[in-house]
Design a protein around this motif. Sequence first.
Motif, PDB file in Angstrom:
ATOM      1  N   THR A 375       0.838  -1.203   0.000  1.00 37.49           N
ATOM      2  CA  THR A 375       0.000   0.000   0.000  1.00 37.49           C
ATOM      3  C   THR A 375       0.866   1.243   0.000  1.00 37.49           C
ATOM      4  OG1 THR A 375      -1.754   1.232   1.095  1.00 37.49           O
ATOM      5  CG2 THR A 375      -0.280   0.002   2.535  1.00 37.49           C
ATOM      6  N   TYR A 376       0.343   2.291  -0.600  1.00 39.65           N
ATOM      7  CA  TYR A 376       1.002   3.603  -0.551  1.00 39.65           C
ATOM      8  C   TYR A 376       0.106   4.578   0.213  1.00 39.65           C
ATOM      9  CZ  TYR A 376       3.438   1.300  -4.388  1.00 39.65           C
ATOM     10  OH  TYR A 376       4.133   0.387  -5.152  1.00 39.65           O
ATOM     11  N   TYR A 377      -0.956   4.052   0.781  1.00 33.99           N
ATOM     12  CA  TYR A 377      -1.943   4.871   1.513  1.00 33.99           C
ATOM     13  C   TYR A 377      -2.530   5.961   0.630  1.00 33.99           C
ATOM     14  CZ  TYR A 377       0.184   2.400   5.372  1.00 33.99           C
ATOM     15  OH  TYR A 377       0.654   1.405   6.179  1.00 33.99           O
ATOM     16  N   THR A 378      -2.768   5.621  -0.624  1.00 34.34           N
ATOM     17  CA  THR A 378      -3.384   6.604  -1.526  1.00 34.34           C
ATOM     18  C   THR A 378      -4.571   5.960  -2.222  1.00 34.34           C
ATOM     19  OG1 THR A 378      -2.077   5.880  -3.409  1.00 34.34           O
ATOM     20  CG2 THR A 378      -1.172   7.677  -2.105  1.00 34.34           C
ATOM     21  N   MET A 379      -5.441   6.797  -2.690  1.00 41.38           N
ATOM     22  CA  MET A 379      -6.535   6.319  -3.531  1.00 41.38           C
ATOM     23  C   MET A 379      -6.808   7.426  -4.536  1.00 41.38           C
ATOM     24  SD  MET A 379      -9.741   4.324  -2.060  1.00 41.38           S
ATOM     25  CE  MET A 379      -9.690   2.580  -2.369  1.00 41.38           C
ATOM     26  N   THR A 387      -6.326   1.773   2.917  1.00 42.13           N
ATOM     27  CA  THR A 387      -7.047   1.108   1.819  1.00 42.13           C
ATOM     28  C   THR A 387      -7.223  -0.393   2.069  1.00 42.13           C
ATOM     29  OG1 THR A 387      -4.982   0.689   0.627  1.00 42.13           O
ATOM     30  CG2 THR A 387      -6.123   2.741   0.102  1.00 42.13           C
ATOM     31  N   PHE A 390     -10.539  -2.270   1.121  1.00 41.70           N
ATOM     32  CA  PHE A 390     -10.757  -2.381  -0.323  1.00 41.70           C
ATOM     33  C   PHE A 390      -9.862  -3.473  -0.918  1.00 41.70           C
ATOM     34  CE2 PHE A 390      -9.667  -0.844  -4.681  1.00 41.70           C
ATOM     35  CZ  PHE A 390     -10.935  -0.963  -5.248  1.00 41.70           C
ATOM     36  N   ARG A 391      -8.619  -3.465  -0.510  1.00 38.43           N
ATOM     37  CA  ARG A 391      -7.684  -4.454  -1.053  1.00 38.43           C
ATOM     38  C   ARG A 391      -8.055  -5.875  -0.629  1.00 38.43           C
ATOM     39  NH1 ARG A 391      -3.061  -3.786   1.126  1.00 38.43           N
ATOM     40  NH2 ARG A 391      -3.537  -2.070   2.543  1.00 38.43           N
ATOM     41  N   PHE A 448      -8.975   6.155 -10.460  1.00 42.27           N
ATOM     42  CA  PHE A 448      -7.700   5.652  -9.950  1.00 42.27           C
ATOM     43  C   PHE A 448      -6.555   6.058 -10.865  1.00 42.27           C
ATOM     44  CE2 PHE A 448      -8.997   1.732  -7.260  1.00 42.27           C
ATOM     45  CZ  PHE A 448      -9.910   2.505  -6.587  1.00 42.27           C
ATOM     46  N   GLU A 452      -2.264   2.526  -9.966  1.00 43.23           N
ATOM     47  CA  GLU A 452      -3.178   1.811  -9.068  1.00 43.23           C
ATOM     48  C   GLU A 452      -3.923   0.706  -9.804  1.00 43.23           C
ATOM     49  OE1 GLU A 452      -4.301   4.971  -5.603  1.00 43.23           O
ATOM     50  OE2 GLU A 452      -5.226   5.304  -7.549  1.00 43.23           O
ATOM     51  N   HIS A 455      -1.585  -1.947  -9.791  1.00 42.95           N
ATOM     52  CA  HIS A 455      -1.577  -2.514  -8.440  1.00 42.95           C
ATOM     53  C   HIS A 455      -2.724  -3.527  -8.276  1.00 42.95           C
ATOM     54  CE1 HIS A 455      -1.339  -1.443  -3.829  1.00 42.95           C
ATOM     55  NE2 HIS A 455      -1.502  -2.732  -4.027  1.00 42.95           N
ATOM     56  N   VAL A 456      -3.906  -3.144  -8.717  1.00 39.24           N
ATOM     57  CA  VAL A 456      -5.045  -4.072  -8.631  1.00 39.24           C
ATOM     58  C   VAL A 456      -4.722  -5.341  -9.431  1.00 39.24           C
ATOM     59  CG1 VAL A 456      -7.453  -4.436  -9.345  1.00 39.24           C
ATOM     60  CG2 VAL A 456      -6.807  -2.309  -8.184  1.00 39.24           C
TER      61      VAL A 456
HETATM   62  C1  LEU Z   1      -5.358  -0.433  -5.490  1.00 38.93           C
HETATM   63  C2  LEU Z   1      -5.164   0.886  -4.848  1.00 38.93           C
HETATM   64  C3  LEU Z   1      -6.435   1.526  -4.513  1.00 38.93           C
HETATM   65  C4  LEU Z   1      -4.240   0.766  -3.697  1.00 38.93           C
HETATM   66  C5  LEU Z   1      -3.863   2.059  -3.060  1.00 38.93           C
HETATM   67  N1  LEU Z   1      -3.310   3.015  -3.976  1.00 38.93           N
HETATM   68  C6  LEU Z   1      -2.909   1.828  -1.924  1.00 38.93           C
HETATM   69  O1  LEU Z   1      -1.836   2.373  -1.923  1.00 38.93           O
HETATM   70  O2  LEU Z   1      -3.180   1.112  -1.023  1.00 38.93           O
END
Ligand code: LEU
Length: 481
Positions: A375-379, A387, A390-391, A448, A452, A455-456
């Motif tokens: 995770t990068y803690y972003t959305m 996140t 969601f993940r 996104f 990202e 990433h998914v």
């Molecule tokens: C798949 C993304 C929503 C993950 C998100 N960018 C994260 O860093 O956790």
Amino acid sequence: MWNYTNLQSLDLNRNCVLESPLETESLKETCVYKKCVKKAPDPQTGLHRNLNHNDNEKIVPVSTSEDQTQMLFVDAFLQNNRLDHVTQLMGYHPNYLEMFLRTQQYLLRGDGPLPFHYRHYIAIMAASRHQCAYLIHLHEQEFILQGGDQDWLKGPAFIPTKLRKLHEVNKILAHRPWLFNKSHIEGLRKEAWSVSELVQAIVIMAHFHALSSFVFGCGIKNEPDHHGGFTYRPHSPTENSNDSDYTSDSSSDSNSEPEVGIEILMERMKKLKESQEEEPTEEERRKRFEKVEFQSAELTKPGKKPSPKAEIIKYVQDEEFCYIDFTKRGCTEEAPTFRANEYSWDDHGFSIANRLYSEIGNLLDEKFSMAYNLTYYTMGEVIDVDTSAFRRAIWYYIHCLYGIMHDDYDYGQVNQLLERNLKQYIKTVTCYPERLTKKDYDNVMKEFKHSEKVHVNLMLLEARLQGELLYALRGVMQYMT
Ligand SMILES: CC(C)C[C@H](N)C(=O)O
């Protein structure tokens, strides 16, 4: 072995990688993963936004300024005789890329019972289950470099019986892994397969089934020196769709529902976190799982399976055999729900893999946990977001498509966090990636960032791989006991 073509591809790959909606005609060479810059919260929503990203990037360029990524690219070039598009795309997530390269290197070139040319041929067989021309071409070349017999590339009629006998298991594991059991191992043992050879073959097959999902899921284009790869991008996405791994999209399919935006998604995640709801009972959990499983069967992909090109069809037997939905698979007899608490990766799969094919359990384990926890803690443009809900929903939804239930997960969250379009995309990429269209890719996760979406797709790759291996290794264990 370095040759001119490989060096050429290193130079040229910037112009022909992704059939993605973000493709621009200008050949931008910008670094993809940028550190988030914290901004003041948006006055209307109170969310922190990262305004410092450029969504025009498609792959991480060879000339990336990130040292870690640059080093990995050099490693990958030395390992694979080229810097391939998969590596460059995974370059958005260097910590993951490192583990991916390490594992793939071990599978194809490290210690292990199978001869090297066999390993590449098995990769071709696996990729052909999903008609993944990109991987087929890569490994045809590697197969030849490893001294493989050119005739084998004419198709299964030309390969040794021992290898040909893998077909059934390859087919089952790719599309209906729940059918795999010890009888398949017993059958192959009679065809001169040792158990450890089989375990290596199984891991290679599962790796390339899942990697095919990644290739289609991200729309990775052929390498420049492969058929259809050495071309400039078409001006419009509908033009010249033949040179991409995406199927052209003729159907006006269902992907037109408006998407729930990131803000709503974040609200839902927050609510789930704060929710005082009592822990659901075991019975309730099971019902929720079954509901998600049942609903997934309604997400069918309209349109026909693409018919494979001549260069692929020669490898494909039983072309019609494909994924079938839970509702059609007669859940009770042929495929009872797989309970991950009775046979889990951590407690079972990991150790049997390590025991029969030294080191592979560790390598896979690190890669799974990297993909699960990354995770990068972003959305989208928002930063400082947890996140994880969601993940997790993505990961467990993929297992659910394979009939695997985790007793300690609340499947109610899948329905709260994954909307229909996204579920449809996940299901297509996981179960029949060859049917994915560019439109499907365009219609999900619109807010996104490109990295990202990649990433998914990494999570899809790993969750699918783990699901397939759970069934396969359980079969091995049954055989051993
Ligand atoms: C798949 C993304 C929503 C993950 C998100 N960018 C994260 O860093 O956790």
